[in-house]
Design a protein around this motif. Structure first.
Motif, PDB file in Angstrom:
ATOM      1  N   UNK A   1      13.219   5.578   0.334  1.00 30.15           N
ATOM      2  CA  UNK A   1      13.590   4.368  -0.192  1.00 30.15           C
ATOM      3  C   UNK A   1      11.901   3.963  -0.588  1.00 30.15           C
ATOM      4  N   UNK A   2      11.849   3.714  -1.945  1.00 27.46           N
ATOM      5  CA  UNK A   2      10.686   3.061  -2.366  1.00 27.46           C
ATOM      6  C   UNK A   2      10.763   2.115  -3.529  1.00 27.46           C
ATOM      7  N   UNK A   3       9.789   1.305  -3.978  1.00 27.79           N
ATOM      8  CA  UNK A   3       9.988   0.435  -4.946  1.00 27.79           C
ATOM      9  C   UNK A   3      10.211   0.953  -6.260  1.00 27.79           C
ATOM     10  N   UNK A   4      11.179   0.336  -7.241  1.00 30.60           N
ATOM     11  CA  UNK A   4      11.684   0.737  -8.121  1.00 30.60           C
ATOM     12  C   UNK A   4      10.677   1.114  -9.260  1.00 30.60           C
ATOM     13  N   UNK A   5      10.906   1.978 -10.167  1.00 28.53           N
ATOM     14  CA  UNK A   5       9.791   2.327 -11.346  1.00 28.53           C
ATOM     15  C   UNK A   5       9.630   1.357 -12.300  1.00 28.53           C
ATOM     16  N   UNK A   6       8.471   1.697 -12.857  1.00 24.91           N
ATOM     17  CA  UNK A   6       8.089   0.727 -13.930  1.00 24.91           C
ATOM     18  C   UNK A   6       7.284   1.637 -15.044  1.00 24.91           C
ATOM     19  N   UNK A   7       7.740   1.498 -16.109  1.00 22.46           N
ATOM     20  CA  UNK A   7       6.915   2.113 -17.433  1.00 22.46           C
ATOM     21  C   UNK A   7       6.358   1.055 -18.184  1.00 22.46           C
ATOM     22  N   UNK A   8       4.886   1.300 -17.871  1.00 19.72           N
ATOM     23  CA  UNK A   8       4.085   0.287 -18.549  1.00 19.72           C
ATOM     24  C   UNK A   8       3.856   0.375 -20.144  1.00 19.72           C
ATOM     25  N   UNK A   9       4.302   1.406 -20.885  1.00 17.86           N
ATOM     26  CA  UNK A   9       4.266   1.545 -22.278  1.00 17.86           C
ATOM     27  C   UNK A   9       5.340   2.179 -22.789  1.00 17.86           C
ATOM     28  N   UNK A  10       6.263   1.403 -23.589  1.00 20.56           N
ATOM     29  CA  UNK A  10       7.383   2.191 -24.019  1.00 20.56           C
ATOM     30  C   UNK A  10       7.491   1.482 -25.594  1.00 20.56           C
ATOM     31  N   UNK A  11       8.004   2.489 -26.538  1.00 25.19           N
ATOM     32  CA  UNK A  11       8.500   2.150 -27.748  1.00 25.19           C
ATOM     33  C   UNK A  11       9.949   2.882 -27.685  1.00 25.19           C
ATOM     34  N   UNK A  12      10.781   1.526 -27.374  1.00 27.03           N
ATOM     35  CA  UNK A  12      12.364   1.959 -27.242  1.00 27.03           C
ATOM     36  C   UNK A  12      13.033   1.907 -28.400  1.00 27.03           C
TER      37      UNK A  12
ATOM     38  N   UNK B   1       0.781  -1.321  -0.191  1.00 28.83           N
ATOM     39  CA  UNK B   1      -0.106  -0.064   0.105  1.00 28.83           C
ATOM     40  C   UNK B   1       0.667   1.275   0.153  1.00 28.83           C
ATOM     41  N   UNK B   2       2.168   1.233  -0.141  1.00 30.00           N
ATOM     42  CA  UNK B   2       3.201   2.247  -0.022  1.00 30.00           C
ATOM     43  C   UNK B   2       2.716   3.116   1.166  1.00 30.00           C
ATOM     44  N   UNK B   3       2.649   2.711   2.225  1.00 25.91           N
ATOM     45  CA  UNK B   3       2.393   3.275   3.446  1.00 25.91           C
ATOM     46  C   UNK B   3       3.702   4.276   3.924  1.00 25.91           C
ATOM     47  N   UNK B   4       3.439   5.564   4.112  1.00 22.34           N
ATOM     48  CA  UNK B   4       4.698   6.314   4.471  1.00 22.34           C
ATOM     49  C   UNK B   4       4.955   6.044   5.788  1.00 22.34           C
TER      50      UNK B   4
ATOM     51  N   UNK C   1      -4.112  13.588  -1.804  1.00 19.49           N
ATOM     52  CA  UNK C   1      -3.484  12.330  -1.289  1.00 19.49           C
ATOM     53  C   UNK C   1      -3.833  10.864  -2.190  1.00 19.49           C
ATOM     54  N   UNK C   2      -4.907  10.812  -2.577  1.00 14.16           N
ATOM     55  CA  UNK C   2      -5.586   9.682  -3.100  1.00 14.16           C
ATOM     56  C   UNK C   2      -4.812   9.638  -4.465  1.00 14.16           C
ATOM     57  N   UNK C   3      -4.843  10.638  -5.288  1.00 14.16           N
ATOM     58  CA  UNK C   3      -4.263  10.832  -6.633  1.00 14.16           C
ATOM     59  C   UNK C   3      -2.741  10.471  -6.474  1.00 14.16           C
ATOM     60  N   UNK C   4      -1.975  11.125  -5.351  1.00 16.52           N
ATOM     61  CA  UNK C   4      -0.558  10.791  -5.373  1.00 16.52           C
ATOM     62  C   UNK C   4      -0.466   9.445  -5.106  1.00 16.52           C
ATOM     63  N   UNK C   5      -1.016   8.709  -4.172  1.00 15.00           N
ATOM     64  CA  UNK C   5      -0.957   7.553  -3.663  1.00 15.00           C
ATOM     65  C   UNK C   5      -1.240   6.645  -5.148  1.00 15.00           C
ATOM     66  N   UNK C   6      -2.164   6.662  -5.757  1.00 13.94           N
ATOM     67  CA  UNK C   6      -2.573   5.867  -6.880  1.00 13.94           C
ATOM     68  C   UNK C   6      -1.449   6.102  -8.092  1.00 13.94           C
ATOM     69  N   UNK C   7      -0.864   7.258  -8.418  1.00  9.74           N
ATOM     70  CA  UNK C   7       0.091   7.452  -9.128  1.00  9.74           C
ATOM     71  C   UNK C   7       1.400   6.929  -8.943  1.00  9.74           C
ATOM     72  N   UNK C   8       1.691   6.740  -7.415  1.00  8.17           N
ATOM     73  CA  UNK C   8       2.638   6.047  -7.197  1.00  8.17           C
ATOM     74  C   UNK C   8       2.719   4.603  -7.473  1.00  8.17           C
ATOM     75  N   UNK C   9       1.754   3.966  -7.301  1.00  7.76           N
ATOM     76  CA  UNK C   9       1.327   2.661  -7.398  1.00  7.76           C
ATOM     77  C   UNK C   9       1.351   2.476  -8.940  1.00  7.76           C
ATOM     78  N   UNK C  10       0.872   3.227  -9.689  1.00  5.93           N
ATOM     79  CA  UNK C  10       0.723   3.076 -11.099  1.00  5.93           C
ATOM     80  C   UNK C  10       2.025   3.085 -11.860  1.00  5.93           C
ATOM     81  N   UNK C  11       3.157   3.773 -11.165  1.00  3.94           N
ATOM     82  CA  UNK C  11       4.513   3.947 -11.610  1.00  3.94           C
ATOM     83  C   UNK C  11       5.357   3.018 -11.002  1.00  3.94           C
TER      84      UNK C  11
END
Length: 373
Positions: free
Chosen positions: A49-60, A13-16, A303-313
């Protein structure tokens, strides 16, 4: 080794957590996360410290043609096979594409983006190129292969060989073919991703209705969909991937980003950066842009938007791609956790909001590398 940091986003849940003590064994695996480090602990002031980032859609692959056709409309850039992108890629050799794009991919990994869903154009050739490009240590990619000819047979073959395919539109196949492909993916644990309503023309074609009927793994862009249409897709269990910087750059329009927290209660929501030729693949910038574009007054909504975007990334993005990401918790390897130097977190009114808005400008490293250095 015990390490005390300024803060962490802990668990799924990415709890601070303020000033946690991270207990690491000799293999660099987290064995505890709590309070009360010993006086001999290693102190990392200002580090979050947080989880590593993730890119869900990339044309590399098109990172090798950066800023080509800067003034052209989207269809003239990326339409297969006549778009500028495909003409330029066909003029380059494999070594040249790999060398250029690997530089961009390695930079993204150094910025903490260890996971990605990568479209691999050019059929089998593109798959091998993407494998080579996305081979930075610690990185994991969900390859979404694209055949050179848009036929059910070609897509099915790549799905079985690679585990994932990516469609430019839901119209690339007949409705019954897309339904069969998506069903096959579910049976074998594979992935079918589709660009949906990215342009007004695609929206007018009612492509999202085909997606609702056929249920691929993920729908990407969603630029022109209404809140009601987005909610329908989410309730059907289809993963939703937003690429707001690309949408704004190419089309001057944003999807309904303020709906992301509500959508994430129904399905997996993730962020992507799209074509590396025109939008630098920086996940932290995508997250900050999405937050600022979607922000509205009200602490609870922020707060809800930030939490969701952190999980989404981070974690939700990796789950959507079927990749194993590590939360900041017992059992997590330190080479899958991100350490950001973010002293503003000391006086921030919201750690999550500060991370979303300021991570893109913070010095970052993988936690294990920081400790080794």
């Amino acid at each position: 080794m015990q390490v005390e940091v300024l803060a962490a986003l802990a668990g799924g849940e990415l709890e601070p957590v303020s000033r946690p003590c991270i207990d690491l064994d000799d293999e660099g695996v987290v064995r505890g996360l709590g309070k009360g480090c010993s006086p001999s602990r290693r102190l990392l002031p200002g580090v979050v410290v947080l989880p590593a980032l993730c890119n869900a859609h990339l044309h590399i692959l098109d990172a090798s043609i950066a800023e080509a056709g800067e003034t052209l409309p989207l269809n003239e850039l990326v339409e297969l096979p006549t778009g500028l992108k495909y003409r330029l890629l066909s003029s380059l050799g494999d070594e040249e594409i790999a060398e250029r794009a690997s530089t961009v991919a390695a930079r993204a990994a150094s910025e903490g983006a260890l996971y990605a869903g990568v479209y691999a154009e050019l059929g089998a050739r593109g798959v091998e190129l993407v494998r080579k490009i996305m081979s930075a240590p610690g990185s994991s990619a969900r390859i979404l292969a694209q055949p050179e000819s848009k036929s059910l047979e070609a897509y099915s073959r790549l799905l079985r060989e690679v585990g994932g395919v990516g469609l430019d539109t839901a119209l690339d196949l007949a409705p019954w073919e897309l339904k069969q492909l998506a069903g096959e993916a579910r049976r074998i644990g594979g992935h079918v991703h589709v660009h949906v309503s990215e342009t007004p023309e695609l929206y007018r074609s009612r492509d999202y209705e085909l997606v609702l009927e056929t249920r691929p793994s993920a729908a990407i862009h969603l630029t022109y969909l209404s809140p009601e249409e987005l909610t329908e897709l989410a309730r059907a269990g289809i993963g939703l991937v937003f690429c707001p910087r690309s949408n704004m750059y190419h089309l001057g329009r944003l999807p309904a980003l303020s709906l992301i927290p509500a959508l994430a209660r129904e399905t997996m929501v993730a962020l992507g950066t799209d074509n590396a030729a025109w939008v630098p693949p920086r996940v932290a910038e995508e997250m900050a842009f999405a937050y600022i574009a979607a922000h509205s007054p009200g602490r609870s909504s922020a707060e809800a938007l930030a939490e969701t975007l952190l999980r989404a990334a981070t974690l939700d993005c990796a789950r959507l791609l079927g990749l194993e990401a590590a939360a900041v918790e017992e059992g997590a390897p330190a080479d899958r956790l991100l350490a950001a130097a973010l002293p503003e977190a000391q006086w921030s009114g919201s750690l999550r909001v500060t991370l979303v808005k300021r991570l893109s400008g913070a010095p970052v490293s993988i936690l294990q590398a920081l400790l080794a250095g």
